[in-house]
Write an enzyme that holds these catalytic residues in place. Sequence first.
Site, PDB file in Angstrom:
ATOM      1  N   SER A 141      -0.731  -5.816 -65.598  1.00  0.00           N
ATOM      2  CA  SER A 141      -0.092  -6.210 -66.851  1.00  0.00           C
ATOM      3  C   SER A 141      -0.022  -7.717 -67.016  1.00  0.00           C
ATOM      4  O   SER A 141       0.494  -8.202 -68.018  1.00  0.00           O
ATOM      5  CB  SER A 141       1.324  -5.633 -66.914  1.00  0.00           C
ATOM      6  OG  SER A 141       2.160  -6.229 -65.958  1.00  0.00           O
TER       7      SER A 141
ATOM      8  N   ARG B  85      -4.570 -10.385 -80.943  1.00  0.00           N
ATOM      9  CA  ARG B  85      -3.133 -10.104 -81.087  1.00  0.00           C
ATOM     10  C   ARG B  85      -2.383 -10.984 -80.068  1.00  0.00           C
ATOM     11  O   ARG B  85      -2.702 -11.009 -78.890  1.00  0.00           O
ATOM     12  CB  ARG B  85      -2.850  -8.632 -80.797  1.00  0.00           C
ATOM     13  CG  ARG B  85      -1.361  -8.233 -80.820  1.00  0.00           C
ATOM     14  CD  ARG B  85      -0.743  -8.204 -79.434  1.00  0.00           C
ATOM     15  NE  ARG B  85       0.637  -7.692 -79.442  1.00  0.00           N
ATOM     16  CZ  ARG B  85       1.432  -7.712 -78.381  1.00  0.00           C
ATOM     17  NH1 ARG B  85       1.001  -8.203 -77.229  1.00  0.00           N
ATOM     18  NH2 ARG B  85       2.662  -7.246 -78.452  1.00  0.00           N
TER      19      ARG B  85
ATOM     20  N   THR C 112       1.755 -12.805 -69.354  1.00  0.00           N
ATOM     21  CA  THR C 112       1.366 -11.407 -69.601  1.00  0.00           C
ATOM     22  C   THR C 112      -0.085 -11.281 -70.041  1.00  0.00           C
ATOM     23  O   THR C 112      -0.680 -12.252 -70.513  1.00  0.00           O
ATOM     24  CB  THR C 112       2.244 -10.826 -70.739  1.00  0.00           C
ATOM     25  OG1 THR C 112       2.016  -9.427 -70.850  1.00  0.00           O
ATOM     26  CG2 THR C 112       1.944 -11.464 -72.085  1.00  0.00           C
TER      27      THR C 112
ATOM     28  N   THR D 179       4.479  -7.293 -68.351  1.00  0.00           N
ATOM     29  CA  THR D 179       4.669  -8.738 -68.458  1.00  0.00           C
ATOM     30  C   THR D 179       5.478  -9.135 -67.237  1.00  0.00           C
ATOM     31  O   THR D 179       6.107  -8.287 -66.616  1.00  0.00           O
ATOM     32  CB  THR D 179       5.515  -9.038 -69.731  1.00  0.00           C
ATOM     33  OG1 THR D 179       4.810  -8.604 -70.874  1.00  0.00           O
ATOM     34  CG2 THR D 179       5.850 -10.523 -69.885  1.00  0.00           C
TER      35      THR D 179
ATOM     36  N   THR E 264      10.488  -8.505 -71.407  1.00  0.00           N
ATOM     37  CA  THR E 264       9.289  -7.682 -71.287  1.00  0.00           C
ATOM     38  C   THR E 264       9.471  -6.534 -72.287  1.00  0.00           C
ATOM     39  O   THR E 264      10.564  -6.312 -72.771  1.00  0.00           O
ATOM     40  CB  THR E 264       9.099  -7.127 -69.856  1.00  0.00           C
ATOM     41  OG1 THR E 264      10.238  -6.330 -69.512  1.00  0.00           O
ATOM     42  CG2 THR E 264       8.951  -8.238 -68.833  1.00  0.00           C
ATOM     43  N   GLY E 265       8.396  -5.821 -72.562  1.00  0.00           N
ATOM     44  CA  GLY E 265       8.503  -4.717 -73.518  1.00  0.00           C
ATOM     45  C   GLY E 265       7.767  -5.031 -74.813  1.00  0.00           C
ATOM     46  O   GLY E 265       6.983  -5.984 -74.871  1.00  0.00           O
TER      47      GLY E 265
HETATM   48  N1  GLY Z   1       5.973  -8.312 -74.124  1.00  0.00           N
HETATM   49  C1  GLY Z   1       4.601  -8.356 -73.977  1.00  0.00           C
HETATM   50  C2  GLY Z   1       3.853  -8.149 -75.217  1.00  0.00           C
HETATM   51  O1  GLY Z   1       4.296  -7.440 -76.109  1.00  0.00           O
HETATM   52  O2  GLY Z   1       2.768  -8.684 -75.324  1.00  0.00           O
END
Ligand code: GLY
Length: 377
Positions: A93, A248, A238, A220, A271-272
Amino acid sequence: MKNKIDRRKFLIGTSAIGLASGIANPLQAQTRKIIKGGIKPVVVASDNGYTMKNGGKFNCVETAFNKIINDDDVLDALIEGVNIVELDPLDASVGYGGRPNAEGIVQLDACCMHGPKKQAGGVGALEGIRTPSLVAKAVMENTDHHLLVGKGAQDFAKNMGFKVEDDLNTESSREMWLDWKRRIDPKHYLDPQKRDLAGRNAAMEMINEGLIPKNEYYGTINCNGINTNGDLCGVTTTSGIAWKMPSRVGDSPILGAGLYVDGEHGAAGSTGRGEANIFNLCSYLIVEEMRNGAHPIDAGMTALKRIKENTIEKRLLNSRNQPNFDVIFYIIDKTGRYAGVSLYAETSKDKPFQYAVCTENGSTLSKIEPLLEGNSA
Ligand code: GLY
């Protein structure tokens, strides 16, 4: 108010249980020299800051804590910690071996903030460099800007002497990307909304089949720390949502979203699901709450409630009309109080969210304080 006090007691109790259960403590010998400036130093991070070691002896939070108590700059210490996870091919990740985007290309996001210096830097959609956290720091130290993205960020990194590689996929990250790709109906490719939905559904199928862990979908690492003088810093890095749309950029490199540090008041990072966090600028909100005197847990709860309130699109809701994703925050205030908070108690059934903490007692995984019971499914 009663509820708030109870939550704090619970967290402290949970940490103590973790420590009492005999977790290795390579740092205890140095305890006496740690608290010389009045504040108890601490490093907090997402759970991969505890679990990943890239074949070495220490994890991210131990490495950072060890450097902090030896008077290294706090941000340098945190970045050296997250570098372990960025370089570890087993963490799919972050950094090298992170999940690639929808076209199979690993694009990385990172940012860092230095509390005492009041400086920040970030990179978005960076290709070919295993340690985007170090490029974020180079942006902070060598430019007039806070965020560089894409090819320009890579050119900058190359000029700063970073090694640029053709491909940051590992065999395993490429194999999982191919599996995901095979599940996507090509006829959806012209309709971005249907493609997104098909992509997310395929990813959820793969999580349910046990091919990838759920926490690696949005995976992340955020790591924040404070030293005994009260110097606060933070870093987030991340590979973003697995198999994301090319270019993105998530919350991780966005100041106020994936990370915010105010040297006088506190640090928060996440994170998330990045989109939920960018929309609500939660790390900034959390630090502002602490500026107004809130405890880190209560500050985090305010941000989680804001996410819940602002999540109204049907596609983002589960059958209980609640968000169908996870967001987790890692928080330290100026006095060294800390917390991990999340939207949900569990990452999946009976598997509680945890976060990494390192204090003078060593490192541990602590239970996260949730806003909602159960999990996001
Ligand atoms: N929190 C990591 C992402 O959405 O890229």
